[in-house]
Design a protein around this motif. Structure first.
Motif, PDB file in Angstrom:
ATOM      1  N   PHE A  38       4.861 -11.621  -7.101  1.00  0.00           N
ATOM      2  CA  PHE A  38       6.091 -10.856  -7.186  1.00  0.00           C
ATOM      3  C   PHE A  38       6.114 -10.174  -8.545  1.00  0.00           C
ATOM      4  O   PHE A  38       5.338 -10.525  -9.443  1.00  0.00           O
ATOM      5  N   ARG A  39       7.000  -9.209  -8.712  1.00  0.00           N
ATOM      6  CA  ARG A  39       7.129  -8.564 -10.015  1.00  0.00           C
ATOM      7  C   ARG A  39       8.568  -8.179 -10.278  1.00  0.00           C
ATOM      8  O   ARG A  39       9.352  -7.980  -9.344  1.00  0.00           O
ATOM      9  N   PRO A  42      11.868  -3.835 -15.711  1.00  0.00           N
ATOM     10  CA  PRO A  42      13.085  -3.866 -16.544  1.00  0.00           C
ATOM     11  C   PRO A  42      14.294  -3.307 -15.811  1.00  0.00           C
ATOM     12  O   PRO A  42      14.227  -2.216 -15.228  1.00  0.00           O
ATOM     13  N   GLY A  43      15.370  -4.055 -15.818  1.00  0.00           N
ATOM     14  CA  GLY A  43      16.594  -3.600 -15.194  1.00  0.00           C
ATOM     15  C   GLY A  43      16.626  -3.670 -13.685  1.00  0.00           C
ATOM     16  O   GLY A  43      17.583  -3.199 -13.056  1.00  0.00           O
ATOM     17  N   LYS A  44      15.579  -4.252 -13.083  1.00  0.00           N
ATOM     18  CA  LYS A  44      15.508  -4.330 -11.629  1.00  0.00           C
ATOM     19  C   LYS A  44      15.360  -5.777 -11.175  1.00  0.00           C
ATOM     20  O   LYS A  44      15.003  -6.650 -11.953  1.00  0.00           O
ATOM     21  N   ASP A  91       4.323   0.631 -12.064  1.00  0.00           N
ATOM     22  CA  ASP A  91       3.847  -0.731 -11.848  1.00  0.00           C
ATOM     23  C   ASP A  91       4.176  -1.637 -13.035  1.00  0.00           C
ATOM     24  O   ASP A  91       3.935  -2.844 -12.979  1.00  0.00           O
ATOM     25  N   THR A  92       4.702  -1.066 -14.092  1.00  0.00           N
ATOM     26  CA  THR A  92       5.076  -1.844 -15.263  1.00  0.00           C
ATOM     27  C   THR A  92       6.123  -2.882 -14.898  1.00  0.00           C
ATOM     28  O   THR A  92       7.185  -2.549 -14.351  1.00  0.00           O
ATOM     29  N   ALA A  93       5.825  -4.138 -15.184  1.00  0.00           N
ATOM     30  CA  ALA A  93       6.720  -5.231 -14.806  1.00  0.00           C
ATOM     31  C   ALA A  93       6.142  -6.547 -15.316  1.00  0.00           C
ATOM     32  O   ALA A  93       4.999  -6.605 -15.778  1.00  0.00           O
ATOM     33  N   VAL A 120       2.658  -6.771 -17.474  1.00  0.00           N
ATOM     34  CA  VAL A 120       1.754  -5.649 -17.213  1.00  0.00           C
ATOM     35  C   VAL A 120       2.488  -4.380 -17.606  1.00  0.00           C
ATOM     36  O   VAL A 120       3.587  -4.113 -17.101  1.00  0.00           O
ATOM     37  N   THR A 121       1.905  -3.627 -18.519  1.00  0.00           N
ATOM     38  CA  THR A 121       2.508  -2.375 -18.976  1.00  0.00           C
ATOM     39  C   THR A 121       1.515  -1.244 -18.759  1.00  0.00           C
ATOM     40  O   THR A 121       0.372  -1.333 -19.216  1.00  0.00           O
TER      41      THR A 121
END
Length: 124
Positions: A38-39, A42-44, A91-93, A120-121
């Protein structure tokens, strides 16, 4: 108890690849555990990415990662992998692995065990 230890992740550029690993341990981690990733961006809210059955014969993917991400597992090593190709900034998460006894599920509430997450950024 089941312990999940994650590795991998980091900062990459768009189009690059990364592989995440998640090693399971514990006396309760026996044959029959499905694994998932899962991921949470930010803000989600945290969202489903991919899942694999114990035998690896059944996999599920979120539409957003189909064709780019591959989930696999090595039961001899009690490890599940997430190969991420053609990464995008979206995909950043923080990526979390999870385990449940039974078949793979896309629902977070079905998973009893969780890793601590790995960042992961993806830069544009």
């Amino acid at each position: 108890q089941v312990r999940l230890v994650q590795s991998g992740g980091g900062l990459v550029q768009a189009g690059d690849s990364l592989r995440l690993s998640c090693a399971a341990s514990g006396r309760d981690f026996i044959r029959g555990y499905a694994m998932a990733w899962f991921r949470q961006a930010p803000g989600k809210e945290r969202e489903f990415v991919a899942a694999v059955s114990w035998s690896a014969g059944n996999t599920n993917y979120a539409d957003s990662v189909k064709g780019r991400f591959t989930i696999s597992r090595d039961n001899a090593k009690n490890t599940v992998y997430l190969q991420m190709n053609t990464l995008k900034p979206e995909d950043t998460a923080i990526y979390y692995c999870a385990a449940r006894f039974g078949g793979p599920s896309t629902a977070q509430k079905e998973y009893a065990y969780w890793g601590r997450g790995t960042q992961v950024t993806v830069s544009s």
